[in-house]
Design a protein around this motif. Structure first.
Motif, PDB file in Angstrom:
ATOM      1  N   GLY B 254      24.299  35.672   9.916  1.00  0.00           N
ATOM      2  CA  GLY B 254      24.028  34.979   8.660  1.00  0.00           C
ATOM      3  C   GLY B 254      22.544  34.736   8.473  1.00  0.00           C
ATOM      4  N   ILE B 255      21.844  34.432   9.583  1.00  0.00           N
ATOM      5  CA  ILE B 255      20.393  34.265   9.482  1.00  0.00           C
ATOM      6  C   ILE B 255      19.755  35.585   9.094  1.00  0.00           C
ATOM      7  CG2 ILE B 255      18.306  33.740  10.775  1.00  0.00           C
ATOM      8  CD1 ILE B 255      19.928  31.849  12.484  1.00  0.00           C
ATOM      9  N   LYS B 256      20.198  36.674   9.719  1.00  0.00           N
ATOM     10  CA  LYS B 256      19.636  37.999   9.414  1.00  0.00           C
ATOM     11  C   LYS B 256      19.927  38.404   7.981  1.00  0.00           C
ATOM     12  CE  LYS B 256      17.213  38.840  11.991  1.00  0.00           C
ATOM     13  NZ  LYS B 256      16.502  38.461  10.848  1.00  0.00           N
ATOM     14  N   ALA B 257      21.158  38.149   7.544  1.00  0.00           N
ATOM     15  CA  ALA B 257      21.549  38.596   6.209  1.00  0.00           C
ATOM     16  C   ALA B 257      21.091  37.636   5.125  1.00  0.00           C
ATOM     17  CB  ALA B 257      23.066  38.766   6.146  1.00  0.00           C
ATOM     18  N   ALA B 258      20.549  36.469   5.515  1.00  0.00           N
ATOM     19  CA  ALA B 258      20.073  35.465   4.556  1.00  0.00           C
ATOM     20  C   ALA B 258      21.202  34.945   3.671  1.00  0.00           C
ATOM     21  CB  ALA B 258      18.926  36.006   3.709  1.00  0.00           C
ATOM     22  N   ILE B 259      22.237  34.413   4.310  1.00  0.00           N
ATOM     23  CA  ILE B 259      23.293  33.704   3.573  1.00  0.00           C
ATOM     24  C   ILE B 259      22.819  32.271   3.343  1.00  0.00           C
ATOM     25  CG2 ILE B 259      25.701  32.994   3.665  1.00  0.00           C
ATOM     26  CD1 ILE B 259      26.196  35.317   5.486  1.00  0.00           C
ATOM     27  N   PHE B 260      23.299  31.628   2.271  1.00  0.00           N
ATOM     28  CA  PHE B 260      22.594  30.490   1.699  1.00  0.00           C
ATOM     29  C   PHE B 260      21.949  29.455   2.637  1.00  0.00           C
ATOM     30  CE2 PHE B 260      23.353  26.005   0.489  1.00  0.00           C
ATOM     31  CZ  PHE B 260      22.054  25.753   0.104  1.00  0.00           C
ATOM     32  N   PRO B 261      22.654  28.683   3.424  1.00  0.00           N
ATOM     33  CA  PRO B 261      21.828  27.640   4.059  1.00  0.00           C
ATOM     34  C   PRO B 261      20.836  28.222   5.063  1.00  0.00           C
ATOM     35  CG  PRO B 261      24.105  27.478   4.791  1.00  0.00           C
ATOM     36  CD  PRO B 261      24.043  28.630   3.860  1.00  0.00           C
ATOM     37  N   LEU B 262      20.978  29.486   5.371  1.00  0.00           N
ATOM     38  CA  LEU B 262      20.110  30.124   6.355  1.00  0.00           C
ATOM     39  C   LEU B 262      19.134  31.096   5.692  1.00  0.00           C
ATOM     40  CD1 LEU B 262      23.058  31.065   8.707  1.00  0.00           C
ATOM     41  CD2 LEU B 262      21.649  29.042   8.888  1.00  0.00           C
ATOM     42  N   SER B 263      18.901  30.957   4.398  1.00  0.00           N
ATOM     43  CA  SER B 263      18.155  32.001   3.679  1.00  0.00           C
ATOM     44  C   SER B 263      16.739  31.588   3.323  1.00  0.00           C
ATOM     45  CB  SER B 263      18.900  32.379   2.400  1.00  0.00           C
ATOM     46  OG  SER B 263      18.897  31.281   1.519  1.00  0.00           O
ATOM     47  N   ALA B 264      16.328  30.361   3.658  1.00  0.00           N
ATOM     48  CA  ALA B 264      15.053  29.856   3.133  1.00  0.00           C
ATOM     49  C   ALA B 264      13.858  30.645   3.644  1.00  0.00           C
ATOM     50  CB  ALA B 264      14.892  28.380   3.507  1.00  0.00           C
ATOM     51  N   TRP B 265      14.000  31.298   4.792  1.00  0.00           N
ATOM     52  CA  TRP B 265      12.860  32.034   5.346  1.00  0.00           C
ATOM     53  C   TRP B 265      12.518  33.262   4.513  1.00  0.00           C
ATOM     54  CZ3 TRP B 265      13.961  37.050   6.555  1.00  0.00           C
ATOM     55  CH2 TRP B 265      15.307  37.373   6.708  1.00  0.00           C
ATOM     56  N   LEU B 266      13.504  33.842   3.832  1.00  0.00           N
ATOM     57  CA  LEU B 266      13.302  35.167   3.252  1.00  0.00           C
ATOM     58  C   LEU B 266      12.301  35.197   2.096  1.00  0.00           C
ATOM     59  CD1 LEU B 266      15.923  37.904   2.828  1.00  0.00           C
ATOM     60  CD2 LEU B 266      14.345  37.456   1.001  1.00  0.00           C
ATOM     61  N   PRO B 267      12.489  34.364   1.036  1.00  0.00           N
ATOM     62  CA  PRO B 267      11.571  34.507  -0.099  1.00  0.00           C
ATOM     63  C   PRO B 267      10.144  34.121   0.256  1.00  0.00           C
ATOM     64  CG  PRO B 267      13.502  33.225  -0.687  1.00  0.00           C
ATOM     65  CD  PRO B 267      13.490  33.336   0.792  1.00  0.00           C
ATOM     66  N   ASP B 268       9.955  33.421   1.355  1.00  0.00           N
ATOM     67  CA  ASP B 268       8.601  33.047   1.721  1.00  0.00           C
ATOM     68  C   ASP B 268       7.905  34.140   2.512  1.00  0.00           C
ATOM     69  OD1 ASP B 268       6.524  31.128   1.689  1.00  0.00           O
ATOM     70  OD2 ASP B 268       6.825  30.911   3.840  1.00  0.00           O
ATOM     71  N   SER B 269       8.663  34.857   3.343  1.00  0.00           N
ATOM     72  CA  SER B 269       7.994  35.790   4.247  1.00  0.00           C
ATOM     73  C   SER B 269       7.898  37.201   3.679  1.00  0.00           C
ATOM     74  CB  SER B 269       8.706  35.813   5.595  1.00  0.00           C
ATOM     75  OG  SER B 269      10.052  36.164   5.432  1.00  0.00           O
ATOM     76  N   TYR B 270       8.924  37.673   2.978  1.00  0.00           N
ATOM     77  CA  TYR B 270       8.900  39.072   2.549  1.00  0.00           C
ATOM     78  C   TYR B 270       7.744  39.422   1.614  1.00  0.00           C
ATOM     79  CZ  TYR B 270      13.297  40.557   4.672  1.00  0.00           C
ATOM     80  OH  TYR B 270      14.273  40.917   5.548  1.00  0.00           O
ATOM     81  N   PRO B 271       7.453  38.604   0.583  1.00  0.00           N
ATOM     82  CA  PRO B 271       6.473  39.073  -0.404  1.00  0.00           C
ATOM     83  C   PRO B 271       5.060  39.251   0.136  1.00  0.00           C
ATOM     84  CG  PRO B 271       7.789  37.303  -1.310  1.00  0.00           C
ATOM     85  CD  PRO B 271       8.080  37.350   0.142  1.00  0.00           C
TER      86      PRO B 271
END
Lengths: 175, 555
Positions: B254-271
């Motif tokens: 879930g952390i890898k796939a960025a499912i909701f409560p575990l997704s906060a890292w994604l929009p900050d790091s990818y861009p």
């Protein structure tokens, strides 16, 4: 067929528990070095847990020894642990390099605030809606500079403030 | 015995990129050689994956690595699901590689390439640190051409994760691709990337530890990590232990796939990463997480109603919260990152239904989303190259300046929002159909949620399109007319967009294939039969040579 003795050793289980507790505690710290130490402890805890899954200690993990009746440890668990130790080593090296780079750039190695968090906190402070380009609001300090300057660590209180005087007002990373 | 069989294809997607990565690293001074090696390696992978898609259609193809048979040895299994994912990912990887080569990320000879910008920043820092150092030493500190080897290792990790026939090998595949992704994300080591990278790395390390712990627990509970054997043994163990293992695996993936409560890292790091790196991360890395969820939840574990309800609720939350985040963004890259999180919810919706229709729809949706999301990020990279910014506040009137770019953005954006007849629409219809077939109140709620998310996606991407392409620039400045985008960047982007449109044309056969893949994963017999043809473990862990002649060193 030799049946493994599957009753785990209490000392090992206790060690796993202690490693996990200490690892989680360190992982919640802000400094990248401590996070890394937490990761190392957690990794060792998991490795020990896999070792426990492989049966009791004492017997060699190879077949074809003195006699077929001699008990044998599970070699697969040990092979998995070896693999994960190697992986952990590589990752530790990378994170150390990253922490050093962070120190090079900012003179500290703390995991910094999410920029979006800082942005929202600033919007809340100014009590404005979020459809404008909010980077331009307020004091003029850019968000990324602010995030760099925001620190939890109190051991070296002047390190950040000496270099960036405008950051002293909002240091502390309370966003 | 003929050594060249179908099974020869199976290890190629892992082996070829790994060898090529070593070769490319050794030849890091020879730019042209590196390029040829990378493109050749990924082309071979694409061909091998296409072959596997054909051959795995009827029965999974199993390969025993090193000649040690399952369950003792490590085996690679190409079932229809793995083969399909492999083909899509290798095509995407190849397109992104070609794009990045034209962008000049690997070499630093280009004026507007991000890496050049970064080397300038590094040079300034180095000058500040040590003003007396001579130019030669400074040049040695500047990044060597590590992009190609790292990219190839990422490809090998993705291939290994898709083909892994045991849980521990899946873990190794994850680690390989994650380690490569750490390097790619922090490429150049600039201020912004180190900031985003430390968050990404810490979160990923935590998920790795959780995954390893789950593997250890599964091994302790069942005595095996082979997926076929786990599928046989897990239904028989204590339900409490099983739930613990299942939840832990779900948490890690879930952390890898960025499912909701575990997704906060994604929009900050990818861009913050370079455009092609963001594109490949957005397209592939989260989908590897989704694939792992799909694989473990359907193949290994028997149905668990309580967990399915949790997953459905999380899928709804992921969709809605992700898209609400996207609506609020000013930066196109961040906006797309949030839509990425949001659309992960669709795939989880399909998986959580735990029916064959739901799983098939989820597989189709994954294929659609990989191509479309990657294409969108590549187009945004083109926009950044053309205008120097991705902020919607500063973009404008691009439709007159670069009409081709406007079309390239518009088509995948519409597909993402689910406008008929594009592939996003077909994927969503499949999911809605599966949800309606399920018929429970929660499934209906998710059907409504999916439609709302789809509309909000349409709003978000149209808003971006209007601001960037349709309206005049807010500050009234005009872009320099003469700057032209290199064909090497436009070509792969256009190819991916075309593939995205092509998914609509081949949707019938593709959906059939997805259904076949779903039936292989859901009905475990085909998978287990392929790994253990006689219903019994093939390998005993004792080599013939060793047991017959103890004098031999190696089997």
């Amino acid at each position: 067929m030799i049946v493994l003795d599957t009753v785990p050793s209490g000392a090992l289980l206790l060690a796993v528990g202690v490693l996990f507790a200490a690892g989680v505690y360190l992982l919640l710290e802000r400094s990248l070095t401590r996070v890394l130490l937490g990761f190392v402890l957690l990794g060792n805890g998991v490795n020990l847990a896999i070792l426990v899954a492989g049966g009791r200690a004492g017997a060699p993990p190879i077949t074809g020894g003195a006699g077929a009746t001699e008990p044998m440890s599970d070699p697969l668990a040990q092979a998995m642990i070896l693999t994960s130790i190697v992986i952990t080593l590589a990752l530790v090296a990378f994170v150390l390099a990253m922490a050093y780079r962070s120190w090079q750039l900012h003179e500290h190695d703390e995991v910094q605030d999410d920029l979006e968090d800082a942005r929202i906190a600033r919007l809340a402070e100014h009590d404005v809606p979020s459809y404008a380009d909010s980077d331009a609001l307020g004091s003029g300090a850019m968000l990324d500079e602010e995030a760099v300057a925001a620190r939890d660590e109190v051991a070296f209180p002047d390190a950040a403030t000496r270099r960036r005087p405008d950051s002293s007002a909002r240091g502390g990373g309370d966003t | 015995m003929n050594p060249w069989t179908v099974q020869t294809l199976v290890p190629l997607p892992v082996l070829v990129p790994l060898f090529a990565a070593g070769l490319a690293l050794a030849l890091h001074r020879y730019d042209r050689a590196q390029r040829i090696i990378s493109v050749a390696a990924l082309s071979v992978v694409t061909v091998a994956a296409a072959g596997l898609v054909v051959f795995a259609r009827d029965a999974p193809v199993v390969y025993d690595v090193g000649g040690w048979a399952a369950p003792v040895g490590v085996n690679l299994v190409a079932d229809p699901l793995a083969a399909l994912m492999l083909l899509v990912s290798s095509v995407v990887l190849l397109c992104v590689l070609l794009y990045s080569m034209a962008q000049g990320i690997a070499d630093s000879g280009d004026r507007a390439a991000p890496l050049v910008h970064d080397t300038e920043a590094i040079r300034r820092i180095l000058e500040a640190q040590d003003p007396d150092a001579d130019e030669l030493r400074r040049r040695n500190v500047l990044p060597v051409a590590i992009f190609h080897p790292t990219f190839l290792i990422l490809a090998a990790g993705v291939g290994d994760a898709f083909l892994a026939g045991d849980l521990f090998n899946l873990f190794v595949g994850f680690e390989v691709l994650l380690a490569a992704s750490y390097v790619l994300l922090t490429l150049g080591g600039t201020v912004e990337r180190i900031r985003a990278g430390s968050i990404y790395v810490v979160v990923a390390l935590l998920s790795s530890i959780l995954f390893l712990l789950a593997v250890g627990l599964a091994y302790g509970a069942t005595g095996t990590v082979n997926m076929a054997q786990l599928a046989e043994r897990l239904p028989e163990i204590d339900p409490g232990v099983r739930l613990g293992i299942q939840a832990l695996l779900l948490l890690a993936f879930g952390i890898k796939a960025a499912i909701f409560p575990l997704s906060a890292w994604l929009p900050d790091s990818y861009p913050t990463a370079p455009a092609p790196v963001t594109a490949v991360f957005a397209g592939l890395l989260t989908k590897v997480g989704v694939y792992a969820i799909l694989r473990t939840q359907t193949l290994l574990f028997p149905r668990n109603e309580a967990l399915e309800i949790v997953l459905l609720v999380l899928a709804l939350a992921t969709m809605l919260i992700g898209i609400l985040g996207a609506v609020a963004q000013d930066d196109v890259k961040r906006l797309l990152s949030f839509t990425l999180v949001s659309h992960i919810g669709y795939m989880i919706f399909g998986v959580a239904l735990a029916t064959q229709a739901g799983t098939a729809a989820a597989i189709f949706y994954v294929v659609h989303h990989i191509t479309v999301q990657t294409a969108l990020f590549l187009v945004v990279g083109l926009v950044e190259r053309r205008t120097g910014t991705t902020s919607l506040e500063r973009l404008g009137s691009l439709a007159t300046l670069a009409p081709g770019l406007a079309v390239l953005f518009f088509i995948p954006a519409m597909s993402l929002a689910g406008v008929p007849p594009l592939s996003g629409f077909l994927g969503k219809v499949g999911l809605l159909e599966a949800g309606v077939l399920d018929g429970s109140a929660l499934a209906w709620l998710l059907v409504v949620g999916s439609v709302v998310t789809s509309l909000l996606t349409l709003y978000a991407v149209i808003r971006a399109w209007n601001k960037a392409f349709w309206q005049p620039r807010p500050d009234g400045q005009e872009l320099p007319e003469e700057s032209h985008l290199p064909w090497g960047m436009v070509g792969p982007t256009a190819a991916l967009v075309t593939i995205g449109v092509g998914l609509t044309v081949v949707a019938g056969p593709l959906y059939d294939y997805a259904e076949r893949a779903a039936s292989t994963v859901m009905g475990e017999e085909a998978y287990i039969d392929a790994v253990f043809p006689d219903g019994a473990p093939r390998g005993t862990g004792e080599s013939d040579e060793v047991t017959n002649d103890t004098g031999e060193d190696q089997p």
